[in-house]
Design a protein around this motif. Structure first.
Motif, short mmCIF file in Angstrom:
data_model
loop_
_atom_site.label_atom_id
_atom_site.label_comp_id
_atom_site.label_asym_id
_atom_site.label_seq_id
_atom_site.Cartn_x
_atom_site.Cartn_y
_atom_site.Cartn_z
N HIS A 136 0.84 -1.20 0.00
CA HIS A 136 0.00 0.00 0.00
C HIS A 136 0.88 1.25 0.00
O HIS A 136 1.97 1.26 0.56
N TRP A 137 0.38 2.31 -0.61
CA TRP A 137 1.17 3.52 -0.82
C TRP A 137 1.59 4.19 0.48
O TRP A 137 2.58 4.88 0.53
N TRP A 138 0.87 3.98 1.56
CA TRP A 138 1.18 4.67 2.81
C TRP A 138 2.25 3.95 3.64
O TRP A 138 2.66 4.44 4.67
N HIS A 139 2.75 2.81 3.17
CA HIS A 139 3.76 2.07 3.93
C HIS A 139 5.12 2.74 3.97
O HIS A 139 5.94 2.41 4.82
N SER A 140 5.40 3.63 3.06
CA SER A 140 6.69 4.33 3.09
C SER A 140 6.53 5.72 2.48
O SER A 140 5.65 5.95 1.66
N LEU A 141 7.41 6.59 2.91
CA LEU A 141 7.42 7.95 2.35
C LEU A 141 8.22 7.96 1.05
O LEU A 141 9.25 7.29 0.96
N PRO A 142 7.77 8.72 0.07
CA PRO A 142 8.57 8.86 -1.16
C PRO A 142 9.84 9.67 -0.87
O PRO A 142 9.92 10.38 0.13
N SER A 143 10.81 9.56 -1.75
CA SER A 143 12.05 10.30 -1.59
C SER A 143 11.80 11.81 -1.73
O SER A 143 10.75 12.23 -2.24
N ARG A 144 12.76 12.60 -1.29
CA ARG A 144 12.63 14.06 -1.41
C ARG A 144 12.52 14.48 -2.87
O ARG A 144 11.78 15.40 -3.21
N ILE A 145 13.28 13.82 -3.73
CA ILE A 145 13.25 14.16 -5.16
C ILE A 145 11.86 13.91 -5.72
O ILE A 145 11.30 14.75 -6.44
N LEU A 146 11.29 12.74 -5.40
CA LEU A 146 9.95 12.42 -5.90
C LEU A 146 8.91 13.37 -5.33
O LEU A 146 8.03 13.85 -6.05
N LEU A 147 9.00 13.67 -4.04
CA LEU A 147 8.06 14.63 -3.43
C LEU A 147 8.17 16.00 -4.07
O LEU A 147 7.15 16.65 -4.34
N THR A 148 9.39 16.45 -4.35
CA THR A 148 9.59 17.75 -4.99
C THR A 148 9.00 17.75 -6.40
O THR A 148 8.32 18.70 -6.80
N ALA A 149 9.27 16.69 -7.14
CA ALA A 149 8.74 16.60 -8.51
C ALA A 149 7.21 16.55 -8.50
O ALA A 149 6.56 17.22 -9.31
N CYS A 150 6.63 15.78 -7.58
CA CYS A 150 5.17 15.69 -7.50
C CYS A 150 4.56 17.03 -7.08
O CYS A 150 3.53 17.44 -7.61
N ALA A 151 5.20 17.71 -6.13
CA ALA A 151 4.69 19.01 -5.70
C ALA A 151 4.76 20.02 -6.84
O ALA A 151 3.82 20.80 -7.05
N GLY A 152 5.86 20.01 -7.59
CA GLY A 152 5.98 20.91 -8.74
C GLY A 152 4.93 20.61 -9.81
O GLY A 152 4.31 21.53 -10.36
N ASP A 153 4.72 19.34 -10.09
CA ASP A 153 3.71 18.94 -11.06
C ASP A 153 2.32 19.38 -10.60
O ASP A 153 1.53 19.92 -11.38
N PHE A 154 2.04 19.15 -9.33
CA PHE A 154 0.76 19.54 -8.76
C PHE A 154 0.54 21.05 -8.88
O PHE A 154 -0.53 21.50 -9.32
#
Length: 114
Positions: free
Chosen positions: A34-52
């Motif tokens: 399940h997606w909530w079992h781990s936090l994404p990396s900082r790079i992925l979070l930054t990319a997702c936040a920018g995309d959002f």
């Protein structure tokens, strides 16, 4: 042209739906469980936040032929896509991954990588 007045709104809504499904799919597919079992990396979070943020800016202000959407429309689009991808879709993905991995662990060629 009959009905061409709604086409720019539909174009924006279509763009937002595709963006939302892609964003939430990245968060779901990066994890076998399940997606909530781990936090994404900082790079992925930054990319997702920018995309959002970029997708929301396009949705709120429009871009070329795409007309701006009301913020309520954006909330409904992202909430629905988030629920569908991170809810039933993630549950099904986890179930299928569990079955696939269980089938692989029973084969004699499998090497334990723990």
């Amino acid at each position: 042209q009959a009905g061409s007045g709604r086409a720019p709104i539909l174009l924006t809504q279509g763009f937002e739906v595709v963006s939302a499904f892609a964003l939430f799919s990245v968060l779901s597919l990066r994890e076998r469980g399940h997606w909530w079992h781990s936090l994404p990396s900082r790079i992925l979070l930054t990319a997702c936040a920018g995309d959002f943020l970029l997708a929301w800016l396009v949705g709120l202000h429009g871009l070329q032929d795409m007309q701006p959407l009301d913020i309520r429309n954006l909330i409904i689009i992202y909430a629905t896509c988030g629920f569908l991808v991170l809810g039933p879709n993630d549950w099904l993905k986890s179930l299928l991954m569990q079955r696939a991995l269980k089938g692989r662990s029973n084969s004699p060629d499998t090497v334990d990588q723990s």
